[in-house]
Enzyme design. Structure first.
Site, mmCIF file in Angstrom:
data_model
loop_
_atom_site.group_PDB
_atom_site.id
_atom_site.type_symbol
_atom_site.label_atom_id
_atom_site.label_comp_id
_atom_site.label_asym_id
_atom_site.label_seq_id
_atom_site.Cartn_x
_atom_site.Cartn_y
_atom_site.Cartn_z
ATOM 1 C CE1 TYR A 49 4.875 -27.665 -37.052
ATOM 2 C CE2 TYR A 49 6.352 -29.601 -38.097
ATOM 3 C CZ TYR A 49 5.545 -29.112 -36.833
ATOM 4 O OH TYR A 49 5.250 -29.990 -35.940
ATOM 5 C CG PHE A 57 12.781 -23.246 -34.823
ATOM 6 C CD1 PHE A 57 11.777 -23.983 -35.094
ATOM 7 C CD2 PHE A 57 12.818 -22.109 -34.015
ATOM 8 C CE1 PHE A 57 10.594 -23.378 -35.266
ATOM 9 C CE2 PHE A 57 11.680 -21.637 -33.848
ATOM 10 C CZ PHE A 57 10.544 -22.267 -34.439
ATOM 11 C CB THR A 91 5.207 -24.967 -27.917
ATOM 12 O OG1 THR A 91 3.829 -24.644 -28.419
ATOM 13 C CG2 THR A 91 6.112 -25.197 -28.862
ATOM 14 N NE ARG A 102 4.151 -30.214 -27.184
ATOM 15 C CZ ARG A 102 3.686 -29.442 -28.121
ATOM 16 N NH1 ARG A 102 2.918 -28.299 -27.359
ATOM 17 N NH2 ARG A 102 3.401 -29.244 -29.417
ATOM 18 C CG HIS A 115 1.066 -30.427 -34.530
ATOM 19 N ND1 HIS A 115 1.536 -28.817 -34.581
ATOM 20 C CD2 HIS A 115 -0.060 -30.242 -35.464
ATOM 21 C CE1 HIS A 115 0.756 -28.219 -35.482
ATOM 22 N NE2 HIS A 115 -0.117 -29.184 -35.915
ATOM 23 C CD GLU A 126 -2.097 -27.927 -38.465
ATOM 24 O OE1 GLU A 126 -2.631 -28.484 -37.447
ATOM 25 O OE2 GLU A 126 -1.279 -26.973 -38.329
HETATM 26 P P1 CMP Z 1 4.409 -27.697 -32.818
HETATM 27 O O1 CMP Z 1 3.287 -27.576 -31.740
HETATM 28 O O2 CMP Z 1 4.463 -28.820 -33.702
HETATM 29 O O3 CMP Z 1 4.301 -26.520 -33.459
HETATM 30 C C1 CMP Z 1 5.733 -25.801 -34.025
HETATM 31 C C2 CMP Z 1 6.697 -26.435 -33.900
HETATM 32 O O4 CMP Z 1 8.200 -25.738 -33.960
HETATM 33 C C3 CMP Z 1 6.718 -26.835 -32.177
HETATM 34 O O5 CMP Z 1 5.967 -27.629 -31.956
HETATM 35 C C4 CMP Z 1 8.308 -27.157 -31.853
HETATM 36 O O6 CMP Z 1 8.337 -28.674 -32.371
HETATM 37 C C5 CMP Z 1 9.104 -26.390 -32.881
HETATM 38 N N1 CMP Z 1 9.707 -25.171 -32.219
HETATM 39 C C6 CMP Z 1 9.014 -24.337 -31.538
HETATM 40 N N2 CMP Z 1 9.829 -23.329 -31.315
HETATM 41 C C7 CMP Z 1 11.071 -24.008 -31.484
HETATM 42 C C8 CMP Z 1 12.518 -23.654 -30.975
HETATM 43 N N3 CMP Z 1 12.557 -22.674 -30.479
HETATM 44 N N4 CMP Z 1 13.585 -24.833 -31.450
HETATM 45 C C9 CMP Z 1 13.220 -25.691 -31.968
HETATM 46 N N5 CMP Z 1 11.863 -26.264 -32.394
HETATM 47 C C10 CMP Z 1 10.942 -25.212 -32.008
#
Ligand code: CMP
Length: 143
Positions: A49, A57, A91, A102, A115, A126
């Site tokens: 990440y 976050f 997301t 989701r 993810h 990745e």
């Molecule tokens: P993912 O697809 O794994 O890619 C980035 C991740 O960041 C996303 O899924 C979420 O799990 C996390 N994420 C993105 N925005 C937020 C947020 N506003 N608060 C908490 N987690 C976040």
């Protein structure tokens, strides 16, 4: 052939969603090329990440990813990066359509089950990060 990195996050594993999620990718017609269950250390989660390291976050996200085992997978097939993200849904689960992973299984953006790589280039990075040992080469195993 195009590949993507798909990861079932700790909440998805703990809730028993692994089989359902794998079925959705299989039924669509994609091929499973790599699969392992693994509890990762903070360094790997932070690397995965890294693009989000400035986000408020970020630390919570890393804590979440290392809180239990994840299922790391490589899926292959035509358009699998884009189509995989459609199967996963938006997301933020508040915006993901019913019928997506989701949309069906999550409520909170901070616990969004799964993810999927957002581009072919991210997928390449990745997969190299999560599968340094490599993935199955289907051709050499088909007899
Ligand atoms: P993912 O697809 O794994 O890619 C980035 C991740 O960041 C996303 O899924 C979420 O799990 C996390 N994420 C993105 N925005 C937020 C947020 N506003 N608060 C908490 N987690 C976040």
């Amino acid at each position: 052939m195009e590949q993507t990195y798909i990861m079932i996050k700790p909440d998805g594993v703990q809730r028993g969603l692994v089989g359902n999620i794998i079925s959705r990718f299989e039924q669509k017609g994609f091929f499973l090329r790599g699969l392992k269950i693994i509890t990762v250390d903070r360094a790997l989660a932070e690397k995965h990440y890294a693009d989000l390291s400035a986000k408020p976050f970020f630390n919570g996200l890393v804590d979440y990813i290392i809180s239990g085992p994840v299922v790391a997978m490589v899926w292959e097939g035509k358009g699998v990066v884009t189509t995989g993200r459609k199967i996963i849904g938006a997301t933020n689960p508040a915006e993901s359509a019913p019928g997506t992973i989701r949309g069906d299984f999550a409520i909170d953006i901070g616990r969004n089950v799964i993810h999927g790589s957002d581009s072919v280039e991210s997928a390449r990075k990745e997969i190299a990060l999560w599968f340094p040992e490599g993935t199955v080469n289907w051709q050499s195993n088909a007899h």
